[in-house]
Motif scaffolding. Structure first.
Motif, short mmCIF file in Angstrom:
data_model
loop_
_atom_site.label_atom_id
_atom_site.label_comp_id
_atom_site.label_asym_id
_atom_site.label_seq_id
_atom_site.Cartn_x
_atom_site.Cartn_y
_atom_site.Cartn_z
N ASN A 64 -0.82 -7.69 -4.70
CA ASN A 64 -1.73 -8.66 -4.09
C ASN A 64 -3.20 -8.30 -4.33
O ASN A 64 -4.09 -9.15 -4.17
CB ASN A 64 -1.48 -8.76 -2.59
N ARG A 75 6.33 -14.82 -0.69
CA ARG A 75 5.67 -13.69 -0.05
C ARG A 75 4.82 -12.97 -1.09
O ARG A 75 5.32 -12.19 -1.90
CB ARG A 75 6.71 -12.71 0.53
N GLY A 77 1.61 -11.50 -0.29
CA GLY A 77 0.58 -10.68 0.32
C GLY A 77 -0.72 -11.42 0.55
O GLY A 77 -1.80 -10.83 0.49
N ARG A 78 -0.61 -12.72 0.82
CA ARG A 78 -1.81 -13.51 1.08
C ARG A 78 -2.21 -13.36 2.55
O ARG A 78 -1.36 -13.42 3.44
CB ARG A 78 -1.57 -14.99 0.76
N VAL A 79 -3.50 -13.18 2.80
CA VAL A 79 -4.00 -13.02 4.17
C VAL A 79 -5.20 -13.94 4.36
O VAL A 79 -6.15 -13.90 3.57
CB VAL A 79 -4.40 -11.55 4.44
N SER A 81 -7.39 -14.08 6.93
CA SER A 81 -8.56 -13.49 7.58
C SER A 81 -8.96 -12.18 6.91
O SER A 81 -8.13 -11.28 6.71
CB SER A 81 -8.27 -13.24 9.06
N VAL A 84 -8.29 -9.21 9.26
CA VAL A 84 -6.90 -8.74 9.22
C VAL A 84 -6.67 -7.90 7.96
O VAL A 84 -6.04 -6.84 8.02
CB VAL A 84 -5.92 -9.93 9.25
N ALA A 85 -7.20 -8.34 6.83
CA ALA A 85 -7.03 -7.59 5.58
C ALA A 85 -7.66 -6.20 5.68
O ALA A 85 -7.05 -5.20 5.27
CB ALA A 85 -7.65 -8.37 4.42
N HIS A 88 -5.76 -3.65 7.85
CA HIS A 88 -4.58 -3.04 7.21
C HIS A 88 -4.93 -2.38 5.87
O HIS A 88 -4.03 -2.04 5.11
CB HIS A 88 -3.50 -4.11 6.99
N ARG A 90 -5.83 -3.65 3.32
CA ARG A 90 -5.28 -4.53 2.27
C ARG A 90 -3.90 -4.08 1.78
O ARG A 90 -3.47 -4.46 0.69
CB ARG A 90 -6.27 -4.65 1.10
N ILE A 92 -0.64 -5.07 2.43
CA ILE A 92 -0.11 -6.25 3.10
C ILE A 92 1.41 -6.41 2.95
O ILE A 92 2.04 -7.08 3.76
CB ILE A 92 -0.81 -7.53 2.55
N SER A 315 7.09 -3.97 8.96
CA SER A 315 5.66 -3.73 9.05
C SER A 315 5.34 -2.30 8.65
O SER A 315 6.04 -1.36 9.03
CB SER A 315 5.17 -4.00 10.47
#
Length: 486
Positions: A64, A75, A77-79, A81, A84-85, A88, A90, A92, A315
């Motif tokens: 991602n 899926r 790994g698009r985020v 916010s 939020v990225a 974490h 990045r 994801i 997670s």
């Protein structure tokens, strides 16, 4: 920067300065190399810049974050916010694959590496804490209760006829519900009172195994860390019984990693008998946010079976949190926290005893519990639970968290099972009491402030009880006078 980029940099900045900068970066890279080669927690903690450099290096290995990545799957790994990225780093994609929480993800090499390294570091810390023969472990993004459930569900496939779990009583809902959620029937073994301590009734455990039949029992579910006056189960004796009857043994070691005594019990149990897995919380032992646990054991293949039982990906947050924490502390930092906790336990014990004496109460004698203490509340009790529970409310409103006030005789139903004397781990404990614990991270200031506020609350409670008693005496006296006049 690689060698080529550094060479290009020398065209813009004096070569000597560039080489000096390269040497500075090299110091960070040597730490990363040692971590990757050894897979062990460093002795000295890393500075934040090294940890962040490492996490950035991991992140750019995930698809991602590829500059030319074109994702057309569900899926990717698009985020949405940026906050939020960044939260974490990045990373994801999470950990594991649909068939195994420990498996490597092809499009997330960085996250997979993070997962493998975290499990390796945690294994190193468990050995350092006292369970030296542990062979395998993994971090699971569930708290202790659900992690225990995962262990029970894994055993179901090994023992399809089993329907019971032998459980020495501990009044804590999540470990009880972990058995119910897995679809098994808990067989509660009441504790025996020895002095002030509540201890495992080994004879009752063995008798129940003979009554039910070993083939009908999924496992024995024992406990180490607990609230006094209950003390850790007799793990060695239970492990011997499990080996004798060929019954699996799962240990709830929720906050036991911080206690050398709890870890010694697990090590000894595995040495003399049978322990299949032991489960511990991340937040209670490593001071990270709630949401993760460690499942560990002495049979590598069985621990792998548990990891494969987890459905889907998971997670990476708990793994990321504990990795950052262990790299920050290093083994020396973690050992220092364990040392300070033990010192604070001794300090809390001695000071709480002094306070108990002042208020004509007693520090209960529970030498087998290395974390939790209990002080009697007989003067508040007097068959009046309201005064006891009010003390708990007074402490809470004065910002004392974690202290438990346990009245006598409370009854609670959990999943259709009724427990008498709930919270006290037995039907009829001799007195009401207050719990306080010396857990990892506690400071002397915490102990001193707690004792000061408890002293004030006890004095206030006694005054209120005297007022109530005087009012009752006056009321009774007036009633008697009216009766005489009548």
């Amino acid at each position: 920067m690689n060698a080529e980029n550094l060479a290009c940099s020398e065209r813009l900045v004096t070569a000597g300065y560039v080489r000096q900068g390269a040497q500075g970066r090299r110091a960070h890279e040597l730490r990363l190399r040692a971590l990757l080669e050894q897979g062990k927690c460093p002795e000295d903690g890393w500075d934040e810049s090294t940890i962040e450099l490492f996490l950035q290096e991991l992140a750019i290995m995930d698809s991602n974050n590829f500059l030319g990545n074109c994702g057309v799957g569900e899926r990717e790994g698009r985020v949405a916010s940026g906050i939020v990225a960044r939260r974490h780093y990045r990373l994801i994609h999470g950990i594991g694959r649909s068939g195994d929480i420990s498996a490597v993800q092809p499009k997330a090499a960085g996250s997979s590496l993070l997962n493998k390294l975290t499990n390796s570091l945690v294994l190193d810390i468990i050995k350092l804490a006292g369970v030296r023969t542990v062979t395998n472990c993994f971090v699971v993004p569930m708290a202790t209760g659900m992690s225990l459930t995962l262990c029970f569900l894994t055993l179901r496939h090994k023992r399809p006829k089993a329907k019971y779990i032998i459980w020495p009583r501990i009044d804590q809902k999540s470990c009880f519900k972990s058995m119910i959620t897995a679809g098994f029937e808990p067989v509660v073994i009441e504790n025996v009172l020895e002095g002030d301590e509540l201890r495992t009734d080994i004879e009752a455990v063995e008798a129940k195994i003979k009554t039910l039949g070993a083939e009908n029992i999924l496992c024995v579910h024992s406990t180490t860390s607990c609230f006094a006056p209950r003390v850790p189960d007799r793990l060695e004796e239970l492990a011997v019984i499990c080996a004798k009857y060929d019954i699996p043994h799962i240990v709830n070691n929720a906050y036991g990693v911080q206690s050398s005594k709890c870890m010694h019990l697990i090590q000894q149990g595995a040495r003399v008998g049978r322990i299949d897995a032991f489960v511990q919380s991340l937040d209670k032992n490593f001071m990270v946010p709630v949401g993760g646990a460690i499942i560990a054991g002495f049979n590598e293949s069985f621990i792998q079976e548990i990891s494969k039982m987890y459905p889907g990906r998971a997670s990476a947050s708990p793994s990321l949190d504990v990795l950052i924490t262990l790299l920050s502390l290093g083994t020396s930092g973690y050992k220092q926290l364990l040392k300070e906790r033990k010192e604070m336990f001794s300090y809390l014990s001695s000071e709480l005893k002094k306070l108990a004496d002042i208020h004509n109460e007693r520090l209960l004698d529970t030498p087998h519990n290395p974390i939790s203490l209990a002080m009697s509340l007989k003067n508040l009790d007097e068959n009046n639970d309201v005064a006891v529970t009010q003390l708990g409310s007074m402490l809470f409103t004065r910002q004392v968290s974690g202290a438990r006030v346990v009245p006598c005789g409370s009854v609670q139903t959990v999943n259709n099972y009724t427990f008498k004397g709930f919270m006290s781990h037995t039907n009829n404990y001799p007195c009401a009491y207050l719990n306080a614990a010396s857990a990892i991270g506690i400071k002397k200031q915490d102990v001193d402030t707690f004792l000061k506020r408890l002293d004030k609350c006890l004095k206030t409670s006694v005054k209120e009880r005297k007022k109530e008693k005087n009012v009752d005496e006056i009321s009774n006296s007036n009633t008697s006078s009216e009766q005489l006049e009548g």
